[in-house]
Write an enzyme that holds these catalytic residues in place. Structure first.
Site, short mmCIF file in Angstrom:
data_model
loop_
_atom_site.label_atom_id
_atom_site.label_comp_id
_atom_site.label_asym_id
_atom_site.label_seq_id
_atom_site.Cartn_x
_atom_site.Cartn_y
_atom_site.Cartn_z
N ASP A 1 17.70 42.51 5.20
CA ASP A 1 18.30 42.56 4.24
C ASP A 1 18.62 44.00 3.93
O ASP A 1 18.01 44.62 4.38
CB ASP A 1 17.11 41.84 3.00
CG ASP A 1 17.41 42.38 1.64
OD1 ASP A 1 18.73 42.22 1.11
OD2 ASP A 1 16.46 42.96 1.13
N GLU B 1 15.76 42.29 -13.78
CA GLU B 1 14.68 42.63 -13.13
C GLU B 1 15.23 43.20 -11.54
O GLU B 1 14.47 43.75 -10.91
CB GLU B 1 13.64 41.40 -12.72
CG GLU B 1 12.59 41.25 -13.78
CD GLU B 1 12.16 39.87 -13.72
OE1 GLU B 1 12.43 39.22 -12.62
OE2 GLU B 1 11.28 39.83 -14.64
N HIS B 2 16.51 43.23 -11.68
CA HIS B 2 17.03 43.80 -10.30
C HIS B 2 16.96 45.26 -10.15
O HIS B 2 16.85 46.07 -11.11
CB HIS B 2 18.73 43.53 -10.52
CG HIS B 2 19.38 43.41 -9.15
ND1 HIS B 2 20.05 44.33 -8.56
CD2 HIS B 2 19.78 42.29 -8.48
CE1 HIS B 2 20.59 43.74 -7.51
NE2 HIS B 2 20.13 42.41 -7.42
N GLY C 1 25.65 39.68 -11.58
CA GLY C 1 25.42 40.71 -12.61
C GLY C 1 24.88 39.96 -14.01
O GLY C 1 24.13 39.16 -13.75
N ASP D 1 12.74 41.29 1.52
CA ASP D 1 11.77 41.77 0.32
C ASP D 1 12.00 41.01 -1.12
O ASP D 1 11.17 40.86 -1.88
CB ASP D 1 12.14 43.25 -0.20
CG ASP D 1 13.14 43.53 -0.53
OD1 ASP D 1 14.35 42.95 -0.41
OD2 ASP D 1 13.08 44.39 -1.52
N ASP E 1 15.61 36.52 -0.98
CA ASP E 1 15.49 36.26 0.49
C ASP E 1 14.55 35.37 0.92
O ASP E 1 14.68 34.94 1.94
CB ASP E 1 14.94 37.81 1.03
CG ASP E 1 15.84 38.97 0.55
OD1 ASP E 1 17.33 38.67 1.04
OD2 ASP E 1 15.49 39.93 0.44
P1 ADP Z 1 21.16 42.14 -2.42
O1 ADP Z 1 21.36 41.00 -1.29
O2 ADP Z 1 21.64 43.38 -1.82
O3 ADP Z 1 19.46 42.03 -2.63
P2 ADP Z 1 21.94 40.41 -4.82
O4 ADP Z 1 22.27 39.36 -4.31
O5 ADP Z 1 20.74 40.69 -5.71
O6 ADP Z 1 22.03 41.49 -3.75
O7 ADP Z 1 23.12 41.23 -5.75
C1 ADP Z 1 24.60 41.21 -5.27
C2 ADP Z 1 25.21 42.27 -6.16
O8 ADP Z 1 25.50 41.37 -7.39
C3 ADP Z 1 24.98 43.27 -6.41
O9 ADP Z 1 25.28 44.27 -5.46
C4 ADP Z 1 25.54 43.72 -7.86
O10 ADP Z 1 26.86 43.97 -7.57
C5 ADP Z 1 25.67 42.27 -8.59
N1 ADP Z 1 24.44 42.17 -9.36
C6 ADP Z 1 23.27 41.50 -9.32
N2 ADP Z 1 22.42 41.77 -10.33
C7 ADP Z 1 22.94 42.80 -11.23
C8 ADP Z 1 22.70 43.43 -12.32
N3 ADP Z 1 21.36 43.07 -12.85
N4 ADP Z 1 23.24 44.27 -12.80
C9 ADP Z 1 24.52 44.41 -12.17
N5 ADP Z 1 24.75 44.23 -10.98
C10 ADP Z 1 24.36 43.09 -10.67
MG MG Z 2 16.66 43.16 -1.24
#
Ligand code: ADP
Ligand code: MG
Length: 420
Positions: A74, A112-113, A143, A277, A281
């Site tokens: 990841d 929580e991202h 997002g 993590d 995932d």
């Molecule tokens: P990763 O596999 O890198 O952990 P995610 O699937 O969680 O990624 O998110 C993919 C994409 O969605 C991010 O790169 C971002 O562009 C968008 N995204 C997800 N959550 C958020 C958030 N809270 N705020 C802004 N963008 C987000």
């Molecule tokens: Mg990750």
């Protein structure tokens, strides 16, 4: 044992003598060393792993680790530090940088991202006000959205703008050049929009861990196929992959599709390990033949993975593989030992080689059996000398030394029995 005793009795031997043969064979054939062969090695192996910060949940993941042909990492939080920092704010329709940050931070306060944390932290440091948000919603892989002072705002990637907000590609085209430039530098760009326009852009950068490059290189040197998987856009993903030395990139994968990608890889006939993590995932960790979770990761990931890497150092993935290889070879050596005793001991106890002066009395057969258990346990204990990245020479030559020593002992016992 019955066969050997009967054979002697029926060919005219005394009952007591036949009984002695029966007992000697029974004692020597006792498979206690065979029973010890696997569990002792696994116990020492997993204990050694824990000492090096690699928690292995039992025999199955330990056995799988050395059979892996492909490994999928990841991106965020695994290859990278997972502590992104805000680097750029770009004004588009909204001509006030502070207002852009304020709205973005207010929305992300509720998310929580890891990306959200970067924006909120930045606002805190700059002393920018957080506003009240209503109707907040997080859209995984896209997002967030929410209402501030009665107006709807969105913050996220291209997919969010086209699929959720419903703006046309034309709107994105207008900012594409600025966006790609930031992405080529490995930054993740988030677009802020209302229902009609793109208002601004926020870029955050997450740096790769110091250990990443070395770990990836070493895995590739060992012939493993290394992949990166991420929900992030292709440009950013490619830029980070390049820094990490990874050529196979699976980008823009929605959380629910990560497991599907693993399944596809498994379909090519290789055993696949997934290292991750996040909550997103977890399904992929479960689908993979071996799930490896980061100790800094979410509880769900750690619960799902068969291996947990406590120090978050990716070189420990190698440690797990090396340890697996050594433990498996120990188990095979132990099996060989356990069988060897029986192969040598049973015919001697049955007095097949009596003509050569080799016989085995029941009491010495018992002693020999104890030695066989000791040798299997000692051989497993040699795994304690395991050090990542180093050869355990003593452990490698031990089986040969032990085989020679115990073969000698058996033959001596045989001679002694003849004299008793
Ligand atoms: P990763 O596999 O890198 O952990 P995610 O699937 O969680 O990624 O998110 C993919 C994409 O969605 C991010 O790169 C971002 O562009 C968008 N995204 C997800 N959550 C958020 C958030 N809270 N705020 C802004 N963008 C987000
Ligand atoms: Mg990750």
């Amino acid at each position: 044992a019955v066969g050997a005793g009967l054979a002697w009795y029926l060919t005219g031997a005394a009952a007591v003598f036949s009984l002695q043969i029966f007992i000697a064979v029974l004692v020597i054939a006792c498979p206690c060393a065979l029973g010890l062969a696997t569990p002792t090695a696994i116990m020492v192996g997993t204990g050694k792993g824990a000492e090096h910060g690699v928690l292995i949940k039992g025999g199955e993941p330990l056995e799988m680790a050395c059979k892996i042909g492909a490994i999928v990492f990841d991106k965020t939080g695994t290859l990278t530090k997972g502590k992104p920092e805000l680097t750029d704010v770009v004004e588009i329709e909204m001509k006030d940088e502070e207002e852009i940050i304020s709205i973005a931070a207010s929305l992300e306060k509720l998310s929580e991202h890891p990306l959200a944390e970067a924006i909120v932290n930045h606002a805190d440091e700059e002393g920018i006000a957080i506003q009240e948000v209503n109707d907040f919603r997080a859209i995984p892989g896209h997002g967030v959205e929410g209402k501030i002072a009665g107006k709807k705002y969105f913050l996220g990637n291209r997919k969010l703008i086209t699929d959720i907000v419903g703006l046309s590609e034309v709107e994105i085209k207008k900012v594409e050049r600025k966006m790609s430039k930031l992405e080529d530098a490995g930054k993740t760009v988030m677009l802020m929009a209302d229902n009609e326009h793109i208002l601004g852009m926020i870029a955050v950068a997450d740096t790769i861990k110091e250990s990443t490059v070395e770990a990836v290189k070493e895995l590739q040197r060992r012939g493993l196929q290394v992949f990166m998987i991420t929900g992030d856009n292709r440009r950013t993903a490619e830029a980070i992959a390049k820094q990490a030395g990874i050529k196979n990139v699976l980008a823009e994968v929605l959380p629910q599709d990560k497991a599907e990608e693993i399944k596809k890889l498994q379909g090519t006939g290789v055993k696949v390990a997934m290292v991750g993590d996040g909550i997103n995932d977890a399904p992929a960790l479960a689908q993979a033949d071996l799930g490896i979770a980061m100790g800094s990761g979410t509880d769900v990931a750690m619960e799902t993975g068969g291996v947990v890497i406590i120090k978050n150092d990716l070189r420990d993935v190698l440690t797990a593989i090396e340890l697996s290889r050594e433990t498996m070879s120990k188990i095979k050596q132990n099996m060989f030992f356990a069988l060897l005793y029986n192969v040598i001991g049973i015919p001697i106890a049955a007095r097949v080689f009596a003509g050569l002066g080799l016989v085995l009395r029941p009491e010495l057969a018992g002693l020999a059996m104890a030695f066989s258990s000791i040798s299997v346990v000692s051989n497993s204990l040699l795994l304690k000398r395991f050090k990542p990245g180093r050869r355990n020479y003593l452990s490698m030559i031990a089986p040969y030394l032990m085989t020679a020593l115990f073969a000698f002992l058996f033959i001596e016992f045989g001679r002694l029995s003849g004299e008793m």
